[in-house]
Design a protein around this motif. Structure first.
Motif, PDB file in Angstrom:
ATOM      1  N   LEU A 144       0.819  -1.208   0.000  1.00 12.41           N
ATOM      2  CA  LEU A 144       0.000   0.000   0.000  1.00 12.41           C
ATOM      3  C   LEU A 144       0.857   1.265   0.000  1.00 12.41           C
ATOM      4  O   LEU A 144       0.524   2.253  -0.672  1.00 12.41           O
ATOM      5  CB  LEU A 144      -0.943  -0.001   1.208  1.00 12.41           C
ATOM      6  N   VAL A 145       1.957   1.242   0.708  1.00 10.55           N
ATOM      7  CA  VAL A 145       2.873   2.383   0.704  1.00 10.55           C
ATOM      8  C   VAL A 145       3.440   2.593  -0.693  1.00 10.55           C
ATOM      9  O   VAL A 145       3.492   3.720  -1.205  1.00 10.55           O
ATOM     10  CB  VAL A 145       4.016   2.177   1.733  1.00 10.55           C
ATOM     11  N   GLU A 146       3.821   1.513  -1.359  1.00 11.26           N
ATOM     12  CA  GLU A 146       4.375   1.618  -2.706  1.00 11.26           C
ATOM     13  C   GLU A 146       3.336   2.185  -3.673  1.00 11.26           C
ATOM     14  O   GLU A 146       3.637   3.067  -4.487  1.00 11.26           O
ATOM     15  CB  GLU A 146       4.836   0.246  -3.182  1.00 11.26           C
ATOM     16  N   VAL A 147       2.102   1.710  -3.586  1.00 17.76           N
ATOM     17  CA  VAL A 147       1.048   2.229  -4.460  1.00 17.76           C
ATOM     18  C   VAL A 147       0.809   3.710  -4.185  1.00 17.76           C
ATOM     19  O   VAL A 147       0.674   4.512  -5.116  1.00 17.76           O
ATOM     20  CB  VAL A 147      -0.260   1.413  -4.270  1.00 17.76           C
ATOM     21  N   GLY A 148       0.796   4.083  -2.917  1.00 15.28           N
ATOM     22  CA  GLY A 148       0.611   5.491  -2.571  1.00 15.28           C
ATOM     23  C   GLY A 148       1.725   6.358  -3.109  1.00 15.28           C
ATOM     24  O   GLY A 148       1.478   7.461  -3.627  1.00 15.28           O
ATOM     25  N   LEU A 149       2.951   5.888  -3.016  1.00 10.51           N
ATOM     26  CA  LEU A 149       4.080   6.659  -3.537  1.00 10.51           C
ATOM     27  C   LEU A 149       4.012   6.788  -5.050  1.00 10.51           C
ATOM     28  O   LEU A 149       4.333   7.838  -5.616  1.00 10.51           O
ATOM     29  CB  LEU A 149       5.403   6.022  -3.113  1.00 10.51           C
ATOM     30  N   ARG A 150       3.586   5.730  -5.716  1.00  7.59           N
ATOM     31  CA  ARG A 150       3.463   5.810  -7.180  1.00  7.59           C
ATOM     32  C   ARG A 150       2.378   6.799  -7.572  1.00  7.59           C
ATOM     33  O   ARG A 150       2.527   7.551  -8.540  1.00  7.59           O
ATOM     34  CB  ARG A 150       3.160   4.433  -7.764  1.00  7.59           C
ATOM     35  N   ALA A 200       1.383   9.355  -5.782  1.00  5.42           N
ATOM     36  CA  ALA A 200       1.829  10.695  -5.413  1.00  5.42           C
ATOM     37  C   ALA A 200       2.876  11.231  -6.375  1.00  5.42           C
ATOM     38  O   ALA A 200       2.942  12.436  -6.624  1.00  5.42           O
ATOM     39  CB  ALA A 200       2.390  10.686  -3.992  1.00  5.42           C
ATOM     40  N   SER A 201       3.680  10.363  -6.950  1.00  3.01           N
ATOM     41  CA  SER A 201       4.742  10.826  -7.841  1.00  3.01           C
ATOM     42  C   SER A 201       4.338  10.786  -9.312  1.00  3.01           C
ATOM     43  O   SER A 201       5.115  11.170 -10.170  1.00  3.01           O
ATOM     44  CB  SER A 201       6.002   9.994  -7.637  1.00  3.01           C
ATOM     45  N   ALA A 202       3.123  10.359  -9.614  1.00  2.95           N
ATOM     46  CA  ALA A 202       2.672  10.309 -11.009  1.00  2.95           C
ATOM     47  C   ALA A 202       2.483  11.728 -11.534  1.00  2.95           C
ATOM     48  O   ALA A 202       2.130  12.649 -10.794  1.00  2.95           O
ATOM     49  CB  ALA A 202       1.363   9.545 -11.114  1.00  2.95           C
ATOM     50  N   SER A 203       2.705  11.886 -12.822  1.00  2.00           N
ATOM     51  CA  SER A 203       2.508  13.214 -13.425  1.00  2.00           C
ATOM     52  C   SER A 203       1.017  13.557 -13.416  1.00  2.00           C
ATOM     53  O   SER A 203       0.172  12.670 -13.484  1.00  2.00           O
ATOM     54  CB  SER A 203       3.056  13.218 -14.847  1.00  2.00           C
ATOM     55  N   PRO A 204       0.671  14.824 -13.359  1.00  5.85           N
ATOM     56  CA  PRO A 204      -0.744  15.216 -13.313  1.00  5.85           C
ATOM     57  C   PRO A 204      -1.530  14.713 -14.523  1.00  5.85           C
ATOM     58  O   PRO A 204      -2.669  14.304 -14.402  1.00  5.85           O
ATOM     59  CB  PRO A 204      -0.709  16.738 -13.277  1.00  5.85           C
ATOM     60  N   ALA A 205      -0.939  14.702 -15.721  1.00  7.33           N
ATOM     61  CA  ALA A 205      -1.640  14.230 -16.921  1.00  7.33           C
ATOM     62  C   ALA A 205      -1.929  12.732 -16.809  1.00  7.33           C
ATOM     63  O   ALA A 205      -3.018  12.280 -17.153  1.00  7.33           O
ATOM     64  CB  ALA A 205      -0.806  14.515 -18.156  1.00  7.33           C
ATOM     65  N   ALA A 206      -0.966  11.984 -16.307  1.00  7.94           N
ATOM     66  CA  ALA A 206      -1.166  10.545 -16.167  1.00  7.94           C
ATOM     67  C   ALA A 206      -2.225  10.255 -15.114  1.00  7.94           C
ATOM     68  O   ALA A 206      -3.026   9.338 -15.261  1.00  7.94           O
ATOM     69  CB  ALA A 206       0.148   9.865 -15.790  1.00  7.94           C
TER      70      ALA A 206
END
Length: 66
Positions: free
Chosen positions: A44-50, A52-58
Motif C-alpha cells: 500500500l505504501v508503494e502504491v501510494g508513492l506511485r 503521489a509521484s505520477a505526473s498530473p496528466a497521467a
C-alpha cells in the motif's frame, strides 16, 4: 547400557523433540499473519508513492478511464 534403559531414554528424547516441534509450529503459525500484514502494508505504501509521484496528466488519464 541395558536395552530397556536405552529404549526408555529414546522414548523420552522422542517426546521432547515432538514437543519442541509443536512449539515451533505454533510459533511459526502465529508469525504468519504478521508477515502478511507487513507485506500488504508495504504494498500500500508503494502504491501510494506511485500515485503521489505520477505526473498530473497521467493521473487525470487514470481517473478518466473507468
Amino acid at each position: 547400557m541395558h536395552p530397556e534403559t536405552h529404549l526408555a531414554l529414546h522414548h523420552l528424547r522422542a517426546a521432547t523433540l515432538r514437543a519442541e516441534a509443536d512449539e515451533h509450529r505454533l510459533a511459526a503459525s502465529a508469525r504468519a499473519p504478521r508477515a502478511l500484514r507487513t507485506r500488504l502494508g508495504w504494498t500500500l505504501v508503494e502504491v501510494g508513492l506511485r500515485l503521489a509521484s505520477a505526473s498530473p496528466a497521467a493521473a487525470r488519464t487514470a481517473i478518466a478511464l473507468p
